[in-house]
Design an enzyme around this catalytic site. Sequence first.
Site, PDB file in Angstrom:
ATOM      1  N   ASN A 131     -15.241  45.552  63.466  1.00  0.00           N
ATOM      2  CA  ASN A 131     -14.486  46.670  63.038  1.00  0.00           C
ATOM      3  C   ASN A 131     -14.391  47.639  64.024  1.00  0.00           C
ATOM      4  O   ASN A 131     -13.847  48.656  63.908  1.00  0.00           O
ATOM      5  CB  ASN A 131     -15.468  47.460  61.927  1.00  0.00           C
ATOM      6  CG  ASN A 131     -15.520  46.461  60.550  1.00  0.00           C
ATOM      7  OD1 ASN A 131     -16.379  45.634  60.689  1.00  0.00           O
ATOM      8  ND2 ASN A 131     -14.569  46.729  59.704  1.00  0.00           N
ATOM      9  N   VAL A 138     -11.171  51.916  65.400  1.00  0.00           N
ATOM     10  CA  VAL A 138     -12.349  51.637  64.413  1.00  0.00           C
ATOM     11  C   VAL A 138     -11.486  51.112  63.231  1.00  0.00           C
ATOM     12  O   VAL A 138     -10.765  51.826  62.764  1.00  0.00           O
ATOM     13  CB  VAL A 138     -13.277  52.764  64.214  1.00  0.00           C
ATOM     14  CG1 VAL A 138     -14.177  52.488  63.056  1.00  0.00           C
ATOM     15  CG2 VAL A 138     -13.869  53.405  65.394  1.00  0.00           C
ATOM     16  N   CYS A 139     -11.925  49.976  62.538  1.00  0.00           N
ATOM     17  CA  CYS A 139     -11.235  49.465  61.632  1.00  0.00           C
ATOM     18  C   CYS A 139     -11.731  49.914  60.329  1.00  0.00           C
ATOM     19  O   CYS A 139     -13.056  49.433  60.145  1.00  0.00           O
ATOM     20  CB  CYS A 139     -11.096  48.049  61.438  1.00  0.00           C
ATOM     21  SG  CYS A 139     -10.068  47.258  60.270  1.00  0.00           S
ATOM     22  N   LEU A 140     -11.392  50.832  59.509  1.00  0.00           N
ATOM     23  CA  LEU A 140     -11.995  51.461  58.295  1.00  0.00           C
ATOM     24  C   LEU A 140     -11.193  51.954  57.477  1.00  0.00           C
ATOM     25  O   LEU A 140     -10.134  52.731  57.984  1.00  0.00           O
ATOM     26  CB  LEU A 140     -13.252  52.367  58.798  1.00  0.00           C
ATOM     27  CG  LEU A 140     -14.025  53.100  57.912  1.00  0.00           C
ATOM     28  CD1 LEU A 140     -15.156  52.072  57.380  1.00  0.00           C
ATOM     29  CD2 LEU A 140     -14.866  54.314  58.343  1.00  0.00           C
ATOM     30  N   THR A 145      -7.077  52.736  58.836  1.00  0.00           N
ATOM     31  CA  THR A 145      -6.825  51.667  59.879  1.00  0.00           C
ATOM     32  C   THR A 145      -7.123  50.218  59.201  1.00  0.00           C
ATOM     33  O   THR A 145      -6.836  48.963  59.725  1.00  0.00           O
ATOM     34  CB  THR A 145      -7.657  51.566  61.113  1.00  0.00           C
ATOM     35  OG1 THR A 145      -8.915  51.907  60.659  1.00  0.00           O
ATOM     36  CG2 THR A 145      -7.156  52.895  62.098  1.00  0.00           C
TER      37      THR A 145
END
Length: 305
Positions: A131, A138-140, A145
């Site tokens: 992530n 930031v993959c969230l 994202t």
Amino acid sequence: MGMSTTDQPWGCPNSSSNITSKPSRNSSSHPRAPVEVVSSAQANFLRHFKRFDTVEDFSDHHYVSKGNASKQHSKTWVKKVQVDWKIFLENNLPETISVRACESRMDLMRAVIIGAEMVHYHSGGLRINPNLYNCGKVCLSLLGTWNGNAREQWLPQESTMLQLLVSIQALILNQKPYFNEPAYGRTKGTPSGEAHSKFYSENVYVLSLRTMVYSMRKPPKHFEEFVRSHYFERAHDILKAANGYIDGAPVCSIVKGTSQVESMKFRTEVAVFMKTVVDEFVKLGVNELEDIPEPPPVIHTDTSR
């Protein structure tokens, strides 16, 4: 009553702790009083480090070139950020999260997030994770994202930076980051999934050692003393964990029947790079560090017969 105290400044031998003892007047006829362990200067610094503060210079920030101080934000946006700072960050941050916000660039923020004790990287510092991208992304879901239901997305009237930081700590900085990747999450608990997770965690641990060294050599602005004090306090635990891995302890659960070739490679890489990590610990003034064991040699067998 007599009192003896040893108190060394930063970086001096035995500065990891100050010992204060209170013996009785006649130690030959009375048992010695308990020894009181007083926190080191580094531990005291971390304990009193402000969890939230505003700063001016963010010249080393990853996104400093993405905007400028002269940009005019809407009054609604500015008020929302100020409320976040004052109500949520200044008063409600947990002990494991510290934040610095920039007064001249209110769109910039920097945070140090320490993961849970069971997270196996042991540094409490930066982590490599599915992530967390090298480019800074930031993959969230909360950041928009990654896909998620409506309640998982950022809601301008409700969502806060505190919520975001705690979500990163709880959802991303976990013990088995391999399964953070949605495509792999469904394999959790299966022999194949756990084997891949183990291999992934071994690679991540070695990369986190490199990140650890980078952080000590070039700590981010406004967290310089925090980084040095943090690693000073954690050095012995980090080395103890690494030595356990070199001796064969798994980073995560060992899956029965899986190949141990990766583990041998992992043990060798940790043994080699920990020498650099220990050199940095010594520069911080950490002493009495245990030796790094040599991993056992790889034994190749001929299975063609």
